[in-house]
Design a protein around this motif. Structure first.
Motif, short mmCIF file in Angstrom:
data_model
loop_
_atom_site.label_atom_id
_atom_site.label_comp_id
_atom_site.label_asym_id
_atom_site.label_seq_id
_atom_site.Cartn_x
_atom_site.Cartn_y
_atom_site.Cartn_z
N SER A 8 -7.19 2.60 0.22
CA SER A 8 -6.75 3.02 1.55
C SER A 8 -5.74 2.03 2.13
O SER A 8 -4.73 2.42 2.71
N ILE A 9 -6.01 0.74 1.96
CA ILE A 9 -5.09 -0.30 2.43
C ILE A 9 -3.76 -0.19 1.70
O ILE A 9 -2.70 -0.23 2.33
N ASN A 10 -3.80 -0.03 0.39
CA ASN A 10 -2.57 0.09 -0.38
C ASN A 10 -1.76 1.32 0.02
O ASN A 10 -0.54 1.27 0.11
N LYS A 11 -2.45 2.44 0.28
CA LYS A 11 -1.76 3.65 0.72
C LYS A 11 -1.08 3.41 2.06
O LYS A 11 0.08 3.78 2.27
N SER A 12 -1.78 2.77 2.99
CA SER A 12 -1.22 2.49 4.31
C SER A 12 0.01 1.60 4.22
O SER A 12 1.01 1.83 4.90
N ILE A 13 -0.05 0.60 3.37
CA ILE A 13 1.09 -0.31 3.22
C ILE A 13 2.25 0.43 2.57
O ILE A 13 3.41 0.24 2.95
N SER A 14 1.97 1.29 1.61
CA SER A 14 3.02 2.08 0.98
C SER A 14 3.69 3.00 1.99
O SER A 14 4.92 3.11 2.04
N VAL A 15 2.89 3.65 2.83
CA VAL A 15 3.44 4.53 3.86
C VAL A 15 4.24 3.72 4.87
O VAL A 15 5.31 4.16 5.34
N LEU A 16 3.78 2.52 5.21
CA LEU A 16 4.54 1.64 6.10
C LEU A 16 5.92 1.37 5.52
O LEU A 16 6.93 1.41 6.23
N GLY A 17 5.99 1.10 4.22
CA GLY A 17 7.28 0.91 3.56
C GLY A 17 8.14 2.15 3.66
O GLY A 17 9.35 2.06 3.92
N ASP A 18 7.54 3.32 3.47
CA ASP A 18 8.28 4.58 3.58
C ASP A 18 8.84 4.77 4.99
O ASP A 18 9.99 5.19 5.18
#
Length: 117
Positions: A8-18
């Protein structure tokens, strides 16, 4: 449970990058609502806001993969160029601003004196 939390943390950080990339290229759609993190940060990331990112890493061998991912994300974020923030108000000269602030201080001090009487 811990694995799900990390995912979940990794997904959130990935979306933040997007989101940051979409803002940087002035895209018509910015995916703020793709994660809870970006939903919470939406007001901080759009408009005339300034954004500062700090990447914290751990030099131990056990954390090599996390450190590598953090550095890759930091590199991705660093490539994004935001537009220059525009002032929202007409600025006064330095002297005018200082004079206004001094008058405001005098007014507040006078109110305090009246309240103490």
């Amino acid at each position: 449970k811990e694995l799900k939390e990390l995912q979940s943390i990794n997904k959130s950080i990935s979306v933040l990058g997007d989101v940051m990339e979409a803002i940087g290229r002035k895209a018509s759609y910015v995916p703020y609502h793709n994660s809870e993190l970006t939903r919470l940060l939406e007001d901080c990331l759009k408009g005339n806001s300034k954004t500062l990112m700090v990447a914290t890493i751990n030099p131990t061998a056990e954390n090599y993969h996390e450190t590598l991912c953090t550095l890759q994300f930091g590199t991705r974020a660093r490539r994004i160029r935001r537009w220059r923030a525009q002032a929202n108000i007409v600025s006064k000269s330095h002297e005018e601003e200082v004079a206004c602030l001094r008058n405001e201080i005098k007014r507040i001090e006078a109110m305090k004196v009246r309240a103490d009487e």
